[in-house]
Design a protein around this motif. Structure first.
Motif, PDB file in Angstrom:
ATOM      1  N   CYS A  62       0.838  -1.204   0.000  1.00  3.51           N
ATOM      2  CA  CYS A  62       0.000   0.000   0.000  1.00  3.51           C
ATOM      3  C   CYS A  62       0.874   1.256   0.000  1.00  3.51           C
ATOM      4  CB  CYS A  62      -0.870   0.041   1.245  1.00  3.51           C
ATOM      5  SG  CYS A  62      -2.025  -1.322   1.440  1.00  3.51           S
ATOM      6  N   GLU A  64       0.429   3.935   1.669  1.00  2.00           N
ATOM      7  CA  GLU A  64       0.610   4.485   3.007  1.00  2.00           C
ATOM      8  C   GLU A  64       1.799   3.835   3.719  1.00  2.00           C
ATOM      9  OE1 GLU A  64      -2.129   3.161   1.509  1.00  2.00           O
ATOM     10  OE2 GLU A  64      -3.798   3.396   2.905  1.00  2.00           O
ATOM     11  N   ARG A  65       1.920   2.510   3.598  1.00  3.29           N
ATOM     12  CA  ARG A  65       3.049   1.851   4.264  1.00  3.29           C
ATOM     13  C   ARG A  65       4.365   2.162   3.570  1.00  3.29           C
ATOM     14  NH1 ARG A  65       1.260  -4.114   4.925  1.00  3.29           N
ATOM     15  NH2 ARG A  65      -0.476  -3.374   3.654  1.00  3.29           N
ATOM     16  N   CYS A  97      -6.094   0.779   4.949  1.00  2.00           N
ATOM     17  CA  CYS A  97      -6.485  -0.558   5.407  1.00  2.00           C
ATOM     18  C   CYS A  97      -5.991  -0.772   6.847  1.00  2.00           C
ATOM     19  CB  CYS A  97      -5.917  -1.625   4.470  1.00  2.00           C
ATOM     20  SG  CYS A  97      -4.149  -1.929   4.657  1.00  2.00           S
ATOM     21  N   CYS A 100      -2.165  -0.805   7.370  1.00  2.59           N
ATOM     22  CA  CYS A 100      -1.555   0.529   7.335  1.00  2.59           C
ATOM     23  C   CYS A 100      -1.885   1.310   8.605  1.00  2.59           C
ATOM     24  CB  CYS A 100      -2.006   1.285   6.093  1.00  2.59           C
ATOM     25  SG  CYS A 100      -1.290   0.630   4.574  1.00  2.59           S
TER      26      CYS A 100
HETATM   27 ZN   LIG Z   1      -2.930  -0.438   3.452  1.00  2.00          ZN
END
Ligand SMILES: [Zn+2]
Length: 137
Positions: A62, A64-65, A97, A100
């Motif tokens: 993702c 975000e990570r 998610c 994250c």
């Molecule tokens: Zn995520």
């Protein structure tokens, strides 16, 4: 972003802009679900991330990570704002998610501001409001 951003803290507004630019370079050839993220740290560093997929689908990461991990890799400081830009999911803005959110909790703590946009609409919440029962330090 056209509407709904006037009330935002300038750091959050700028992070949403960075997240949207990061979305433009997303590597999502399989899902086509482009996502970009930006983290603002307590040193006012802005660290971008974007979704990175792989033909071995379980290896996707993702946006975000990618951004949160990069704050550690770059010794950029403690994350205070996490912004995410992507299209809507099921008629609603897309939020990070669970994985994250857990990483955000570890690195930034429950007071982190999480803001999301689809390029037009914007919403924000405290991490502790999004995930009140996640374990943290
Ligand atoms: Zn995520």
């Amino acid at each position: 972003m056209k509407d709904g951003v006037d009330y935002l803290d300038p750091r959050v507004r700028d992070a949403l802009h960075d997240a949207t630019e990061a979305r433009d370079v997303a590597y999502a050839p399989y899902s086509k679900f482009t996502m970009g993220a930006a983290v603002v740290t307590d040193r006012n560093a802005v660290v971008r991330g974007t979704i990175v997929e792989n033909v071995s689908l379980g290896l996707a990461m993702c946006a975000e990570r990618v951004a949160l991990f990069a704050t550690v890799a770059n010794a950029a400081g403690r994350p205070e704002v996490l912004a995410l830009s992507s299209r809507m999911t099921g008629g609603r803005l897309t939020w990070p998610c669970g994985a994250c959110l857990q990483v955000a909790m570890e690195l930034g703590g429950p007071d982190m501001v999480v803001a999301v946009t689809d390029g037009t609409r914007v919403a924000q919440n405290r991490l502790s409001d999004l995930a009140p029962f996640l374990p943290h330090k």
